[in-house]
Enzyme design. Structure first.
Site, PDB file in Angstrom:
ATOM      1  N   GLU A  52      24.495  -1.258   4.706  1.00  0.00           N
ATOM      2  CA  GLU A  52      25.314  -2.260   5.415  1.00  0.00           C
ATOM      3  C   GLU A  52      24.735  -2.537   6.806  1.00  0.00           C
ATOM      4  O   GLU A  52      24.715  -3.684   7.262  1.00  0.00           O
ATOM      5  CB  GLU A  52      26.766  -1.784   5.475  1.00  0.00           C
ATOM      6  N   GLY A 112      26.859   2.765   4.162  1.00  0.00           N
ATOM      7  CA  GLY A 112      26.843   2.194   5.513  1.00  0.00           C
ATOM      8  C   GLY A 112      25.435   1.985   6.031  1.00  0.00           C
ATOM      9  O   GLY A 112      25.199   1.111   6.867  1.00  0.00           O
ATOM     10  N   GLU A 114      29.396   3.693  -2.724  1.00  0.00           N
ATOM     11  CA  GLU A 114      30.730   4.120  -2.276  1.00  0.00           C
ATOM     12  C   GLU A 114      31.702   4.322  -3.441  1.00  0.00           C
ATOM     13  O   GLU A 114      32.593   5.164  -3.371  1.00  0.00           O
ATOM     14  CB  GLU A 114      31.313   3.063  -1.316  1.00  0.00           C
ATOM     15  N   ALA A 132      27.690   6.310   5.903  1.00  0.00           N
ATOM     16  CA  ALA A 132      28.674   6.899   6.809  1.00  0.00           C
ATOM     17  C   ALA A 132      28.663   8.407   6.616  1.00  0.00           C
ATOM     18  O   ALA A 132      28.276   8.893   5.561  1.00  0.00           O
ATOM     19  CB  ALA A 132      30.052   6.346   6.488  1.00  0.00           C
TER      20      ALA A 132
HETATM   21  C1  T1G Z   1      31.350   2.535   5.453  1.00  0.00           C
HETATM   22  C2  T1G Z   1      30.598   2.738   4.191  1.00  0.00           C
HETATM   23  O1  T1G Z   1      30.803   1.598   3.421  1.00  0.00           O
HETATM   24  C3  T1G Z   1      31.014   3.884   3.391  1.00  0.00           C
HETATM   25  C4  T1G Z   1      32.303   4.429   3.677  1.00  0.00           C
HETATM   26  C5  T1G Z   1      29.896   4.889   3.269  1.00  0.00           C
HETATM   27  O2  T1G Z   1      28.836   4.740   3.772  1.00  0.00           O
HETATM   28  S1  T1G Z   1      30.252   6.248   2.309  1.00  0.00           S
HETATM   29  C6  T1G Z   1      28.695   7.098   2.174  1.00  0.00           C
HETATM   30  C7  T1G Z   1      27.801   6.385   1.221  1.00  0.00           C
HETATM   31  N1  T1G Z   1      26.604   7.164   1.031  1.00  0.00           N
HETATM   32  C8  T1G Z   1      26.407   7.880  -0.071  1.00  0.00           C
HETATM   33  O3  T1G Z   1      27.212   7.918  -0.968  1.00  0.00           O
HETATM   34  C9  T1G Z   1      25.123   8.686  -0.161  1.00  0.00           C
HETATM   35  C10 T1G Z   1      25.467  10.136  -0.380  1.00  0.00           C
HETATM   36  N2  T1G Z   1      24.283  10.967  -0.371  1.00  0.00           N
HETATM   37  C11 T1G Z   1      23.448  10.991  -1.443  1.00  0.00           C
HETATM   38  O4  T1G Z   1      23.586  10.300  -2.439  1.00  0.00           O
HETATM   39  C12 T1G Z   1      22.313  11.956  -1.368  1.00  0.00           C
HETATM   40  O5  T1G Z   1      22.664  12.976  -0.510  1.00  0.00           O
HETATM   41  C13 T1G Z   1      20.990  11.326  -0.891  1.00  0.00           C
HETATM   42  C14 T1G Z   1      21.179  10.608   0.377  1.00  0.00           C
HETATM   43  C15 T1G Z   1      20.480  10.419  -2.005  1.00  0.00           C
HETATM   44  C16 T1G Z   1      19.966  12.493  -0.676  1.00  0.00           C
HETATM   45  O6  T1G Z   1      19.916  13.259  -1.829  1.00  0.00           O
HETATM   46  P1  T1G Z   1      19.103  14.669  -1.820  1.00  0.00           P
HETATM   47  O7  T1G Z   1      19.209  15.196  -3.202  1.00  0.00           O
HETATM   48  O8  T1G Z   1      17.798  14.445  -1.227  1.00  0.00           O
HETATM   49  O9  T1G Z   1      19.891  15.623  -0.816  1.00  0.00           O
HETATM   50  P2  T1G Z   1      21.381  16.147  -0.909  1.00  0.00           P
HETATM   51  O10 T1G Z   1      21.381  17.569  -1.254  1.00  0.00           O
HETATM   52  O11 T1G Z   1      22.200  15.251  -1.743  1.00  0.00           O
HETATM   53  O12 T1G Z   1      21.859  15.965   0.606  1.00  0.00           O
HETATM   54  C17 T1G Z   1      21.307  16.774   1.623  1.00  0.00           C
HETATM   55  C18 T1G Z   1      22.404  17.178   2.551  1.00  0.00           C
HETATM   56  O13 T1G Z   1      22.910  15.994   3.202  1.00  0.00           O
HETATM   57  C19 T1G Z   1      24.304  15.881   3.031  1.00  0.00           C
HETATM   58  N3  T1G Z   1      24.631  14.453   2.953  1.00  0.00           N
HETATM   59  C20 T1G Z   1      24.033  13.526   2.191  1.00  0.00           C
HETATM   60  N4  T1G Z   1      24.594  12.311   2.393  1.00  0.00           N
HETATM   61  C21 T1G Z   1      25.574  12.479   3.311  1.00  0.00           C
HETATM   62  C22 T1G Z   1      26.505  11.601   3.944  1.00  0.00           C
HETATM   63  N5  T1G Z   1      26.552  10.293   3.690  1.00  0.00           N
HETATM   64  N6  T1G Z   1      27.375  12.137   4.833  1.00  0.00           N
HETATM   65  C23 T1G Z   1      27.341  13.465   5.116  1.00  0.00           C
HETATM   66  N7  T1G Z   1      26.471  14.369   4.536  1.00  0.00           N
HETATM   67  C24 T1G Z   1      25.594  13.858   3.672  1.00  0.00           C
HETATM   68  C25 T1G Z   1      24.573  16.618   1.718  1.00  0.00           C
HETATM   69  O14 T1G Z   1      25.896  17.045   1.626  1.00  0.00           O
HETATM   70  C26 T1G Z   1      23.602  17.788   1.821  1.00  0.00           C
HETATM   71  O15 T1G Z   1      24.186  18.727   2.681  1.00  0.00           O
HETATM   72  P3  T1G Z   1      24.004  20.238   2.424  1.00  0.00           P
HETATM   73  O16 T1G Z   1      24.489  20.517   1.036  1.00  0.00           O
HETATM   74  O17 T1G Z   1      22.525  20.510   2.533  1.00  0.00           O
HETATM   75  O18 T1G Z   1      24.829  20.922   3.474  1.00  0.00           O
END
Ligand code: T1G
Length: 717
Positions: free
Chosen positions: A103, A100, A123, A61
């Protein structure tokens, strides 16, 4: 958004498009709904493939959308729509399928993954749970124990492990989208009724109650007061005990509680703060995106004590060739063995070769003439470090970066021992250096932007979260630790016990209270620092509890004078079974020592409550944080918060000291500091910082606006 095309004649290809990680923003969700409609209504299309643009399936998400009301199609019915599709839908998983994103893939009928892809439901690290059916579908697909592990730890698994778990149907090393299209062609004529995961029964478990009791106990112990891990166990329990629809209702209830909790906001702040600190800047105006780092192919580590060994391992694991140097032959041999086994253990865990050929050893400094960067990790003594920097300056080739792992000594003094002070920076690692994620990169008044960029980039290469900070006594982390420790000592003098102080701080969420932490790191470490600061002896005719005109607690010094250095001597603030023991037990001797100390100094013990311990220790620490911002030593509150969460076990579900100050309310923090400073006017660290006053006067703006109130920084030395 999402793009649609028909490939190989009969396959509808849907590509998620939202760089950099194809997060499921409102536009992407709408795109999926529209393109699924197209694919399902296109008579030529027999099966569908969903993939992500640019080699990444989906990062979940869009976390940026969490702070505003939800718009666009909700995710749960969207995924239900994919699962209910009459045509087989295949997920082509490359790069990442997280939250997500996974999912969505669980809603597909088949999952094809690249062997190096990373899959997970992280999450819990955002203070949430898998709220789009993940907590109900994953247990049905891979079983309850495996689902509990993935959901409560939030860990990522590779494509290869996902296949073993039964999370994906096929793994490939080739182009995953091509493989998925071939696969989709092969199942085109097989109605997907039997592939709808939500309809799967949850695999039975011989003793569910025992499984969940054990899981809840483990999770509560690790959670340190965090709500999300507990809710994750409750959601998976619903999957194991309720029909899918009721389980989804339970998931929705639990998610609603977490989504609006302060903890989720704190952990999401921490997620973005870890990324914000990478966009560093210096008072000179130099910045991360205008400064090119130097290349580091070969590095030297000087001093192979605990820190030097960990740093050497982390460098080799990052692919850097290393020369590890130690003058003492016996220590050199021991270090060689220790480093080799650390590299072998690390390689085994990561399923790669240990790269022992990447490291060489030396008992002299000559190899420094042929490296790109040196990290000095000798004993924390200024005179010794100065000598090392003098020798390096004479030996190293032009352009070699000279870094010190000092945890708080003056970088400018070290730089002044060299011919090129612009090449000198601090690289302050945290023990164990090959494990802890934090790196404080310290720039002195003459450090060049390129030296900072090189250290920051090397830190990233080593898998660290690097934070660039200015040069001052103790830098950021240890500078803030000083008033925190002082308050704890003063509270003992005034009537409480180490056990009570630690209990309060551990209930707040710290992995260890201040006194257990002090016993672990060794009381003699702080003693040496106070010695170097000339604090050990009261000035002639002054009370033993006054130093440099301020209140001072000699409690720690008195324990050290008796050889009570903590775990390493089996006695400190607590007693241990033996030297090196790890289990802290209250020590009656220490309680007697405190009573005698109070009597000796005419102090009357008083009852000190939970609130006072928490406020005095944490608000003094935060107040120093505001001073650090005011001094320009840290560029923003995120820098301080990332340092405290990753380096000093500040609980991530509290965001960090500065974020927490905002949560408590700056007005309240100011008032409480004023109250305590009035009671203790001889403790300057309780005097509210002007920046705090200024923020309160300006209506206590949210933490992300504080940078607007920071004036252009001046050097502090
Ligand atoms: C319904 C549902 O159940 C629920 C509620 C959800 O789904 S909650 C969401 C669950 N998802 C997560 O927890 C994954 C979170 N992301 C990561 O773990 C990592 O990002 C990555 C995917 C392993 C990549 O790592 P990276 O080292 O290659 O690059 P980065 O520097 O980290 O990321 C590169 C750029 O992308 C942005 N970014 C990464 N994931 C994002 C996300 N999910 N949403 C928005 N921005 C995101 C991050 O802030 C950065 O921005 P900027 O700083 O460049 O402006």
């Amino acid at each position: 958004m999402a793009q649609y095309s028909r490939v190989s004649g009969t396959v509808g290809l849907i590509t998620l498009l939202n760089p950099p990680v194809n997060a499921l923003s409102a536009a992407v969700r709408q795109g999926i709904v529209d393109t699924m409609d197209k694919a399902l209504s296109d008579r030529k299309v027999k099966s569908v493939v969903i993939c992500g643009h640019n080699g990444k399936f989906c990062g979940g998400a869009d976390i940026r959308e969490f702070s505003s009301p939800l718009t666009g199609p909700p995710l749960i019915p969207l995924i239900q729509g994919v699962e209910s599709a009459a045509k087989p839908v295949v997920a082509a998983i490359e790069g990442v399928a997280l939250g997500g994103g996974l999912e969505l893939a669980l809603g597909c009928h088949y999952r094809i993954a690249h062997s190096k892809a990373r899959l997970g439901l992280p999450e819990v690290h955002l203070g949430l749970l898998p709220g789009a059916g993940g907590s109900q579908r994953l247990p049905r697909l891979i079983g309850v124990p495996a689902a509990l592990d993935l959901i409560t730890t939030g860990r990522h698994v590779t494509g290869a492990e996902a296949l073993q778990l039964g999370l994906v149907d096929k793994v490939t090393d080739r182009n995953t989208v091509d493989e998925a299209v071939k696969f989709a062609l092969s199942v085109a004529d097989q109605p997907p009724n039997s592939r709808r995961v939500s309809t799967f029964p949850c695999p039975r478990h011989p003793d569910l109650d025992a499984l969940f009791e054990g899981a809840m106990q483990r999770v509560r112990q690790r959670a340190r007061g965090a709500l999300a891990p507990v809710a994750c166990v409750q959601a998976v329990r619903a999957a194991a005990t309720l029909p899918y629809a009721q389980g989804m209702e339970r998931e929705r209830e639990l998610m609603a509680t977490l989504f609006t909790s302060g903890q989720a906001r704190a952990q999401q702040y921490h997620f973005f703060a870890q990324r914000a600190v990478g966009r560093w800047s210096m008072p000179s105006g130099a910045r991360w995106d205008t400064t090119k780092p130097g290349a580091v192919h070969k590095a030297m580590v000087i001093g192979l004590g605990t820190m030097g060994r960990g740093i050497s391992v982390a460098l080799v694991q990052a692919g850097v060739s290393v020369v590890a140097m130690e003058t003492n032959e016996k220590q050199l041999m021991e270090a060689k063995q220790a480093i080799s086994s650390m590299l072998e253990r690390g390689a085994k865990r990561r399923g790669v070769a240990p790269a022992l050929d990447k490291i060489g050893y030396s008992s002299n400094m000559e190899p420094a003439a042929d490296v790109d960067l040196v990290i000095e990790a000798v004993f924390e003594d200024m005179a010794l470090k100065k000598k090392v920097f003098q020798q390096l300056s004479a030996l190293c080739k032009p352009g070699t970066f000279l870094c010190s792992n000092t945890s708080g000594l003056d970088i400018d003094q070290l730089a002044s021992e060299t011919r090129h002070p612009e090449l000198v920076v601090g690289m302050h690692f945290f023990a164990p250096a090959h494990v802890m994620k934090l790196l404080e990169v310290v720039y002195g008044s003459r450090s060049s932007p390129q030296a900072v960029a090189t250290a920051m980039e090397l830190g990233k290469q080593m898998g660290k979260v690097s934070v660039a900070v200015g040069n001052c006594r103790g830098f950021v982390g240890n500078r803030m630790l000083k008033p925190y420790l002082e308050q704890a000592f003063f509270l003992l003098e005034e009537g409480t016990t180490p056990e009570f102080v630690d209990q309060v701080l551990e209930e707040f969420g710290f992995a260890m209270g201040v006194f257990r932490m002090s016993d672990l790191s060794g009381l003699d470490v702080g003693w040496r620092v106070r010695k170097a600061d000339g604090l050990l002896n009261a000035s002639e005719g002054h009370s033993a509890r006054i130093r440099q005109g301020c209140r001072y607690s000699p409690l720690g010094d008195l324990l050290c004078e008796q050889g009570r250095f903590g775990q390493k001597t089996g006695r400190g603030w607590y007693q241990y079974d033996k030297p090196g023991g790890r289990v802290a037990k209250p020590d009656p001797w220490l309680h007697g020592f405190l009573e005698k100390f109070r009597t000796q100094h005419g102090l009357v013990a008083r009852r000190i409550d939970h609130q006072e311990v928490l406020e005095r220790c944490l608000y003094a620490l935060m107040n120093e944080g505001f001073r650090i911002l005011e001094d320009g030593i840290a560029a923003g509150p995120e820098d301080i918060d990332v340092i405290y969460v990753l380096g000093y076990s500040w609980p991530p579900h509290r965001g960090g000291p500065m974020f927490y100050a905002g949560m408590v309310g700056l007005q309240k923090v100011l008032e409480r500091l004023e109250h305590y400073h009035q009671e203790h006017p001889d403790i300057p660290s309780l005097k509210p910082c002007n920046l705090l006053r200024n923020l309160v006067v300006n209506g206590s703006p949210p933490v992300h606006k504080w940078r607007e109130f920071l004036k252009k920084p001046q050097s502090q030395l």
